[in-house]
Design a protein around this motif. Structure first.
Motif, PDB file in Angstrom:
ATOM      1  N   CYS A   1      33.436  -7.679  53.888  1.00 53.68           N
ATOM      2  CA  CYS A   1      32.654  -8.316  52.820  1.00 53.68           C
ATOM      3  C   CYS A   1      31.465  -9.055  53.407  1.00 53.68           C
ATOM      4  O   CYS A   1      31.593  -9.746  54.419  1.00 53.68           O
ATOM      5  CB  CYS A   1      33.552  -9.274  52.038  1.00 53.68           C
ATOM      6  SG  CYS A   1      32.707 -10.222  50.753  1.00 53.68           S
TER       7      CYS A   1
ATOM      8  N   THR B   1      33.520 -14.888  52.301  1.00 55.69           N
ATOM      9  CA  THR B   1      33.647 -13.449  52.547  1.00 55.69           C
ATOM     10  C   THR B   1      35.097 -12.988  52.544  1.00 55.69           C
ATOM     11  O   THR B   1      35.426 -11.947  51.985  1.00 55.69           O
ATOM     12  CB  THR B   1      33.000 -13.085  53.892  1.00 55.69           C
ATOM     13  OG1 THR B   1      33.592 -13.869  54.933  1.00 55.69           O
ATOM     14  CG2 THR B   1      31.505 -13.345  53.874  1.00 55.69           C
TER      15      THR B   1
ATOM     16  N   GLY C   1      36.438 -12.850  49.011  1.00 55.39           N
ATOM     17  CA  GLY C   1      35.920 -11.684  48.296  1.00 55.39           C
ATOM     18  C   GLY C   1      36.657 -10.425  48.701  1.00 55.39           C
ATOM     19  O   GLY C   1      37.051  -9.604  47.862  1.00 55.39           O
ATOM     20  N   ALA C   2      36.868 -10.251  50.006  1.00 54.78           N
ATOM     21  CA  ALA C   2      37.598  -9.083  50.497  1.00 54.78           C
ATOM     22  C   ALA C   2      39.032  -9.078  49.972  1.00 54.78           C
ATOM     23  O   ALA C   2      39.581  -8.029  49.610  1.00 54.78           O
ATOM     24  CB  ALA C   2      37.585  -9.071  52.025  1.00 54.78           C
TER      25      ALA C   2
ATOM     26  N   ASN D   1      33.644  -1.511  51.991  1.00 53.28           N
ATOM     27  CA  ASN D   1      32.634  -2.523  52.261  1.00 53.28           C
ATOM     28  C   ASN D   1      32.154  -3.103  50.941  1.00 53.28           C
ATOM     29  O   ASN D   1      31.665  -2.371  50.073  1.00 53.28           O
ATOM     30  CB  ASN D   1      31.454  -1.921  53.028  1.00 53.28           C
ATOM     31  CG  ASN D   1      30.381  -2.953  53.329  1.00 53.28           C
ATOM     32  OD1 ASN D   1      29.550  -3.258  52.480  1.00 53.28           O
ATOM     33  ND2 ASN D   1      30.384  -3.465  54.545  1.00 53.28           N
ATOM     34  N   LEU D   2      32.324  -4.409  50.775  1.00 51.85           N
ATOM     35  CA  LEU D   2      31.816  -5.113  49.603  1.00 51.85           C
ATOM     36  C   LEU D   2      30.597  -5.922  50.011  1.00 51.85           C
ATOM     37  O   LEU D   2      30.675  -6.760  50.916  1.00 51.85           O
ATOM     38  CB  LEU D   2      32.891  -6.051  49.037  1.00 51.85           C
ATOM     39  CG  LEU D   2      32.428  -6.995  47.909  1.00 51.85           C
ATOM     40  CD1 LEU D   2      32.113  -6.209  46.649  1.00 51.85           C
ATOM     41  CD2 LEU D   2      33.476  -8.066  47.642  1.00 51.85           C
ATOM     42  N   HIS D   3      29.474  -5.682  49.340  1.00 50.94           N
ATOM     43  CA  HIS D   3      28.247  -6.455  49.596  1.00 50.94           C
ATOM     44  C   HIS D   3      27.795  -7.052  48.278  1.00 50.94           C
ATOM     45  O   HIS D   3      27.611  -6.335  47.285  1.00 50.94           O
ATOM     46  CB  HIS D   3      27.150  -5.556  50.164  1.00 50.94           C
ATOM     47  CG  HIS D   3      25.846  -6.276  50.380  1.00 50.94           C
ATOM     48  ND1 HIS D   3      25.681  -7.231  51.351  1.00 50.94           N
ATOM     49  CD2 HIS D   3      24.651  -6.186  49.731  1.00 50.94           C
ATOM     50  CE1 HIS D   3      24.443  -7.699  51.313  1.00 50.94           C
ATOM     51  NE2 HIS D   3      23.802  -7.077  50.331  1.00 50.94           N
TER      52      HIS D   3
END
Length: 716
Positions: free
Chosen positions: A96, A106, A109-110, A141-143
């Motif tokens: 993340c 981060t 979020g992940a 992958n989280l952006h």
């Protein structure tokens, strides 16, 4: 089927990566910050994973959506049919990154992405996939940028700079993608095609010659890799991948049959040469590249090579011991370049413009590249008769004072004003490390911290809408003004890029110089490291908090939790604490704390120093402490911890458990740096809580009063 992909890259490599992808046949290629967007079929993505010499990762976006909070993120992830991508028996991992996001951790979020996926599987089948950080079947992958999320499959699975040939780092080698970029910027593909040789007189474990060998033999850099992120993905096309690999093997076979001019690496360290030979064998290049133990003074170009490329990544001091020797070393490199390689092209990467000038030759071209957070210059030289080498005695290495731009002069004036205000104050307080400038002018978003005769310069990441060329120009203004205003050589200014933190990234290595500098803070001395980490080992904004600890610690038992490098412990000892207990999870930082204690003439063996996860330690800790300093991270999910920690979510439980360790009449100083932190006083009944934040912001941080929060807590 045509799909859109995103290839990530280090700063400064975006134009090279865009050209590389276009040459591969990618469509709709568009440069963005830290990467390149492109489109193509799945075979194109496989080709990029196998052949890119510059990309770190290749991402396949699955969904774009608003993510204003963790619940919305969870709900949106549930909308994806995850059975199309992984099986219930598969393993997964989630990375993340966050920029300008209301979700500000981060790891959290992940975690919410992972929760949504496993909950979807559990609701359908009663079973769930497992998490595996190392080599998962599917890596996501989280952006999130400005609350807009992109969730992608990471087709590379692991950073593509890991080619598969390296067995031993030896002297912190250049990352393979950066080495490839240096070679491409320096024109190696054309030089090689024209029959030119390559020599690296300071090769270390061989990264530059090895990457040059891969280019020369037309070898795909990913051929040796045993793992890609798509191999466990349910939509993986095995036949298409096998065809891409087979075509690459045929190209490699033809490349190895070509007659190639010598590619040679020298180094004075026999261990580095031994590792380089092993790497060459692993890469199948031991018949193409030659390595040899040879000092720089013994340097000569490869026999029979009349032209080519000399490329070098000179040392930062580990191998030479002291920085004062480096100008002489760089000057010797310039002499060897000029006298031994006339007619050649040369490229030298360095983080110090002044050391670059010490080479004593005129650089015809200068490219900016980033080695992690460290800004570097790639100096390129045409070694012609007209480019005369200059010795240090004749003036090589002297900085040329140039006229400042209007913007640089504006920054310089503010710096002079701040210096005039703070210098006398620092002298009275016996402080030689303090913040001199903190984004006072919106156009110049940097922090300038003075540590004796050196500067720790941090560039805050510019918003995406700011033109990167304008941002780079302003940073040059800062770098031009600082040496003139502070009367310091450029190599005493250490630049870092400060951005949204990723887990414990601020504590991770940026370099490996290991140079500790002694600084003064009142009646205490500390060791700082200005190069290896984003932070230096001393949080300057906590200066008044540490003074408060010194005032309160006399005759008592002191506990320092999340102790970092032990600065608070030193102040407690200076204040007359009878005993101190210092707890941190990092062996490196506790060793640093012991050095700080010894520097102030206390014996570390007399103090209790404990390596442990503080959250677990306080669960079972016994004893009473008269003063406790508790300064936890905003968020953490380190490998040594049993669970995630969120200071907003978990502060009530943390404080209740910590207060249990206070003696009657004892005090707890609680601090954190979450700007939007909200103390839940209602849940903390039975405690007197005094907000000390404003009282603990020192003069040099007055412009940034929300740099930290601080409370004095006692039992009612």
């Amino acid at each position: 089927m045509q799909q859109q992909y995103f290839a990530t890259a280090a700063l400064g490599l975006e134009p090279l990566l865009a050209t590389e992808l276009e040459n591969m046949g990618a469509a709709d290629v568009k440069q963005e910050r830290a990467g390149v967007r492109f489109s193509g079929d799945l075979e194109m993505a496989y080709h990029a994973c196998l052949w890119s010499r510059l990309a770190n990762r290749v991402l396949l976006p699955l969904a774009n959506f608003a993510a204003l909070d963790a619940d919305q993120l969870y709900d949106e992830v549930l909308k994806v049919d995850w059975s199309e991508h992984l099986a219930v028996t598969s393993t997964l991992a989630v990375d993340c990154t966050l920029v300008s996001s209301k979700i500000n951790h981060t790891r959290y979020g992940a975690l919410r992405v992972k929760d949504a996926i496993v909950d979807q599987f559990r609701s359908r089948s009663g079973e769930r996939p497992s998490v595996s950080v190392e080599r998962p079947d599917v890596r996501l992958n989280l952006h999130i940028y400005k609350d807009q999320a992109t969730l992608s499959i990471d087709l590379s699975g692991d950073s593509l700079h890991r080619r598969g040939y390296r067995i031993d780092g030896v002297h912190a080698p250049l990352k393979e993608t950066l080495a490839a970029a240096i070679l491409i910027r320096a024109g190696w593909p054309d030089i090689c095609a024209a029959g030119g040789a390559l020599v690296d007189p300071l090769c270390g474990s061989g990264t530059l010659p090895l990457e040059a060998g891969l280019i020369a033999t037309d070898t795909a850099p990913g051929l040796l890799r045993s793992y890609f992120g798509f191999t466990g993905w349910k939509q993986h096309d095995v036949a298409a991948w096998d065809a891409v690999v087979e075509a690459a093997r045929q190209r490699q076979a033809r490349g190895l049959e070509r007659k190639i001019a010598p590619i040679v690496g020298y180094d004075s360290d026999h261990r580095a040469i031994k590792a380089a030979w092993q790497h060459a064998q692993n890469a199948g290049l031991d018949k193409v590249i030659h390595f040899e133990r040879r000092t720089l003074r013994e340097f000569t170009p490869p026999a029979g090579a009349s032209t080519g490329l000399l490329v070098a990544n000179p040392p930062y001091g580990e191998r030479l011991g002291v920085a004062s020797e480096l100008p002489v070393f760089y000057n010797l490199l310039g002499e060897k370049m000029a006298k031994q390689c006339p007619g050649w092209h040369a490229a030298v990467i360095t983080s110090s413009p002044q050391l670059g000038r010490s080479i004593g030759l005129r650089a015809g071209k200068i490219n900016v590249l980033y080695n992690g957070a460290l800004k570097c210059q790639l100096l390129q030289f045409d070694l012609e008769d007209s480019n005369h080498w200059q010795s240090l005695e004749d003036g090589a290495g002297k900085a040329v004072k140039k006229k400042l731009s209007a913007g640089a002069e504006m920054f310089a004036n503010r710096l002079r004003k701040n210096s005039k205000k703070l210098k006398k104050w620092a002298g009275r307080e016996k402080i030689d490390c303090y913040r001199l400038y903190d984004a006072d002018l919106p156009e110049y978003a940097v922090a300038v911290d003075l540590y004796g005769d050196e500067v720790h310069l941090q560039e805050y990441r510019a918003p995406k809408e700011i033109d990167e060329h304008k941002s780079a120009e302003r940073l040059r203004d800062v770098q031009d003004a600082l040496p003139l205003v502070l009367d310091l050589p450029a190599d005493k200014i250490h630049l870092k890029i400060r951005q949204q933190q990723k887990g414990n990234w601020q504590y991770e290595k940026q370099a490996r110089r290991g140079v500790l500098k002694e600084v003064q803070e009142g009646n205490c001395k500390f060791l700082v490291n200005l190069t290896d980490y984003l932070d230096t080992g001393l949080f300057l904004d906590h200066r008044l908090t540490r003074q408060l600890i010194q005032q309160m610690a006399g005759g008592g038992r002191f506990l320092n939790l999340f102790a970092y490098t032990g600065a608070a412990t030193v102040h407690a000892l200076m204040g007359g604490a009878l005993t101190t207990t210092t707890v941190d999870m990092s062996k490196t930082y506790l060793s640093w704390a012991e050095k700080n204690i010894a520097l102030n003439h206390f014996d570390p063996a007399d103090e209790e120093i404990i390596q442990a996860d503080c959250l677990s330690w306080i669960e079972t800790a016994t004893g009473e402490y008269d003063l406790i300093f508790l300064d936890p991270p905003t968020f953490s999910n380190s490998k040594g911890m049993d669970a995630t920690f969120d200071v907003q979510r978990d502060h009530v439980s943390l404080l209740q458990k910590t207060v249990r360790l206070l003696s009657p009449g004892g005090a707890l100083i609680f601090s954190n740096n979450l700007r939007k932190f909200n103390m839940d006083r209602e849940a903390l009944t039975g405690l007197d809580i005094e907000d000390m934040s404003a009282k603990t912001i020192p003069l040099d941080f007055e412009r940034n009063p929300r740099i930290h929060n601080c409370w004095l807590i006692k039992r009612s």
